[in-house]
Design an enzyme around this catalytic site. Structure first.
Site, PDB file in Angstrom:
ATOM      1  NE  ARG A  82      -3.819  -2.111   2.484  1.00 29.91           N
ATOM      2  CZ  ARG A  82      -3.913  -2.920   3.529  1.00 29.91           C
ATOM      3  NH1 ARG A  82      -3.151  -2.752   4.597  1.00 29.91           N
ATOM      4  NH2 ARG A  82      -4.784  -3.903   3.522  1.00 29.91           N
ATOM      5  CG  PHE A  90     -12.322  -8.321  -3.929  1.00 27.96           C
ATOM      6  CD1 PHE A  90     -13.291  -9.296  -3.725  1.00 27.96           C
ATOM      7  CD2 PHE A  90     -11.777  -8.189  -5.201  1.00 27.96           C
ATOM      8  CE1 PHE A  90     -13.707 -10.128  -4.762  1.00 27.96           C
ATOM      9  CE2 PHE A  90     -12.183  -9.017  -6.246  1.00 27.96           C
ATOM     10  CZ  PHE A  90     -13.144  -9.993  -6.026  1.00 27.96           C
ATOM     11  CG  ASP A 109     -16.181  -5.866   0.472  1.00 31.03           C
ATOM     12  OD1 ASP A 109     -14.941  -6.005   0.551  1.00 31.03           O
ATOM     13  OD2 ASP A 109     -16.984  -6.711   0.933  1.00 31.03           O
ATOM     14  CB  SER A 110     -20.049  -8.904  -1.597  1.00 38.33           C
ATOM     15  OG  SER A 110     -19.089  -9.577  -0.818  1.00 38.33           O
ATOM     16  CG  ASN A 168     -20.230 -10.849  -7.585  1.00 37.12           C
ATOM     17  OD1 ASN A 168     -19.455 -10.589  -8.507  1.00 37.12           O
ATOM     18  ND2 ASN A 168     -20.287 -12.024  -7.023  1.00 37.12           N
ATOM     19  CB  ALA A 169     -15.665  -8.119  -7.161  1.00 36.11           C
ATOM     20  CG  ASP A 208      -6.028  -7.282  -1.370  1.00 35.45           C
ATOM     21  OD1 ASP A 208      -5.639  -8.456  -1.495  1.00 35.45           O
ATOM     22  OD2 ASP A 208      -5.954  -6.650  -0.298  1.00 35.45           O
ATOM     23  CB  CYS A 237      -3.962 -13.653   0.126  1.00 37.27           C
ATOM     24  SG  CYS A 237      -5.735 -13.938   0.032  1.00 37.27           S
TER      25      CYS A 237
HETATM   26  N1  SAH Z   1      -8.519  -5.628   0.164  1.00 43.09           N
HETATM   27  C1  SAH Z   1      -8.854  -5.766   1.564  1.00 43.09           C
HETATM   28  C2  SAH Z   1      -8.926  -7.197   2.002  1.00 43.09           C
HETATM   29  C3  SAH Z   1      -9.914  -8.021   1.235  1.00 43.09           C
HETATM   30  S1  SAH Z   1     -10.681  -9.210   2.210  1.00 43.09           S
HETATM   31  C4  SAH Z   1      -7.835  -5.003   2.430  1.00 43.09           C
HETATM   32  O1  SAH Z   1      -6.851  -4.523   1.903  1.00 43.09           O
HETATM   33  O2  SAH Z   1      -8.060  -4.908   3.632  1.00 43.09           O
HETATM   34  C5  SAH Z   1     -11.846  -9.819   1.096  1.00 43.09           C
HETATM   35  C6  SAH Z   1     -13.042  -8.921   0.940  1.00 43.09           C
HETATM   36  O3  SAH Z   1     -13.730  -9.357  -0.225  1.00 43.09           O
HETATM   37  C7  SAH Z   1     -14.050  -8.997   2.070  1.00 43.09           C
HETATM   38  O4  SAH Z   1     -14.321  -7.719   2.554  1.00 43.09           O
HETATM   39  C8  SAH Z   1     -15.295  -9.636   1.446  1.00 43.09           C
HETATM   40  O5  SAH Z   1     -16.501  -9.059   1.944  1.00 43.09           O
HETATM   41  C9  SAH Z   1     -15.110  -9.301   0.005  1.00 43.09           C
HETATM   42  N2  SAH Z   1     -15.687 -10.229  -0.968  1.00 43.09           N
HETATM   43  C10 SAH Z   1     -15.633 -11.566  -1.002  1.00 43.09           C
HETATM   44  N3  SAH Z   1     -16.187 -12.042  -2.123  1.00 43.09           N
HETATM   45  C11 SAH Z   1     -16.618 -10.967  -2.825  1.00 43.09           C
HETATM   46  C12 SAH Z   1     -17.260 -10.795  -4.092  1.00 43.09           C
HETATM   47  N4  SAH Z   1     -17.558 -11.849  -4.852  1.00 43.09           N
HETATM   48  N5  SAH Z   1     -17.510  -9.553  -4.516  1.00 43.09           N
HETATM   49  C13 SAH Z   1     -17.179  -8.477  -3.764  1.00 43.09           C
HETATM   50  N6  SAH Z   1     -16.582  -8.580  -2.570  1.00 43.09           N
HETATM   51  C14 SAH Z   1     -16.290  -9.806  -2.106  1.00 43.09           C
END
Ligand code: SAH
Length: 396
Positions: free
Chosen positions: A211, A227, A249-250, A277-278, A298, A338
């Site tokens: 970051r 996400f 984010d979802s 949904n992303a 991410d 990850c």
């Molecule tokens: N990028 C974040 C960490 C991501 S954790 C950081 O830097 O802190 C994963 C995230 O993805 C969670 O908040 C979860 O709610 C979201 N998520 C999981 N599946 C998803 C989807 N299909 N669409 C959108 N968000 C999603």
């Protein structure tokens, strides 16, 4: 100590090379029947010739049936050794960071297999991921109390790893009282972290350096954080001068926290959120003709087990393709994974395919990994899991 684990011939090689795990098929069960050992007990590990090699805690019902906690066969992992290990872990973090916000214990990487501790100043969030660590739960709390005298210790025992060890979920404040807001700072930006209801321990410390790298490149840019969770990337980008940030984010709860974190830094006007949904959000944004200068991907781990690799790689490829369509003529993509089972080269391959699919050029200008508060155990590849690629994407 009465319990013993005798290794089969040649099964001691990995241990000698530094590894900490023993698999059940490596044990000489005629000499030391695994079934005779109480789950969670500690045992002296012996080479085939009977020589003591160290101490491990045992789970006879798990494929990884034992994890070494010390090379000294005369000790055991108890409160006093935990205090020693916590002090060793703390000494490293103090050398690395000015402020008390970091991963304090990274499991095997800190010679404490199965234990994660994240530190938000005087709030400690603990994950006990194995039966052996679960048995030591009270000692872990007592040892943390001795070294840190924290205001609160939280057990955030809801990881998928616990299922493999047949452990129940337990999310609870086990000592002290949690302040109304758990506050932390990263790269000079303030955050409020939902330790009880959030993802994992509440915060992803592992991307701190990635970051920071991106923060220097976002001034005046329009940024999309996909996400986003509570805004680790997006709110930091806004704090570093991004003209506009959209966090997708979802989870509605995560986005409420994004908004709070924006306010906490006086950035309410710059940060917008979208609950979706992303994959759907990316196509919808394209359909609406939106464009961004910087896009952060991410996601959660798409590959949890080896057998998920083909589907997971397809998901990373699709995600990167969808994102690249939204980048302007000279854009920057931060693409992370990850998933421990996805090698960096494979992520580069997903990005390469996605860039070509859109008939653009790609330049990998940054390759990051987890920060140094997530030490990699040199003998255990599983302790290295995070990838972050910075890719310039442009047209002729
Ligand atoms: N990028 C974040 C960490 C991501 S954790 C950081 O830097 O802190 C994963 C995230 O993805 C969670 O908040 C979860 O709610 C979201 N998520 C999981 N599946 C998803 C989807 N299909 N669409 C959108 N968000 C999603």
């Amino acid at each position: 100590m009465s319990e013993r684990l005798r290794l089969k011939k040649n099964a001691d090689r990995r241990l000698k090379a530094g590894h900490l795990w023993l698999y059940s098929n490596e044990i000489d069960i005629d000499e030391t029947p695994l079934k005779g050992i109480e789950p969670g007990a500690q045992a002296v590990v012996e080479a085939a010739n009977g020589k003591a090699m160290g101490i491990a805690y045992v789970n006879p019902h798990s494929l990884i049936c034992a994890r070494v906690v010390s090379r000294d066969a005369n000790v055991r992992l108890d409160r006093s050794l935990l205090v020693h290990r916590f002090n060793q872990a703390l000494a490293l973090r103090k050398r690395l960071f000015e402020k008390p916000f970091y991963r304090l214990v990274h499991g095997e990487g800190d010679l404490l297999p199965g234990l994660i501790v994240d530190r938000f100043d005087d709030v400690l969030v603990v994950q006990l991921n194995t039966l052996g660590m679960e048995h030591l739960g009270e000692e872990v709390v007592a040892a943390l109390d001795k070294v840190f005298s924290p205001r609160a210790i939280v057990f955030k025992n809801d990881t998928s790893g616990r299922r493999l060890e047949k452990l129940e979920h337990q999310v609870e404040v086990v000592q002290g009282t949690l302040p109304e807001q758990v506050l932390m700072e990263e790269n000079g930006v303030r955050f409020s972290v939902p330790v009880m209801s959030g993802q994992k321990t509440g915060w992803f410390f592992d991307h701190r350096a990635n970051r920071r790298w991106l923060n220097d490149l976002v001034a005046g840019k329009r940024v999309l954080d996909v996400f986003s969770y509570v805004g680790g990337w997006g709110v930091q980008a806004a704090a570093h001068g991004a003209s506009e940030v959209l966090c997708v984010d979802s989870s509605a709860d995560a986005l409420v926290q994004v908004a709070e974190n924006a306010v906490l830094n006086g950035l309410a006007g710059q940060v917008a959120v979208a609950e979706a949904n992303a994959f759907e959000a990316l196509s919808a944004l394209k359909a609406e003709g939106e464009q961004f200068d910087v896009i952060i991907l991410d996601p959660p781990a798409f590959i949890k087990k080896r057998k998920d690799i083909p589907n997971g790689e397809r998901a990373y490829s699709q995600l990167n393709r969808e994102a690249i369509r939204l980048l302007g003529r000279d854009g920057l993509l931060l693409s992370a994974s990850c998933s421990m089972h996805l090698a960096q080269e494979r992520l580069i391959e997903c990005v390469r395919g996605a860039v070509r699919h859109q008939d653009r050029h790609g330049q990998v200008i940054y390759r990051g990994s987890q920060g140094p508060d997530h030490p990699v155990h040199p003998a255990i590849p599983e302790t290295a899991y995070l990838k972050a690629l910075g890719v310039r994407v442009f047209r002729d």
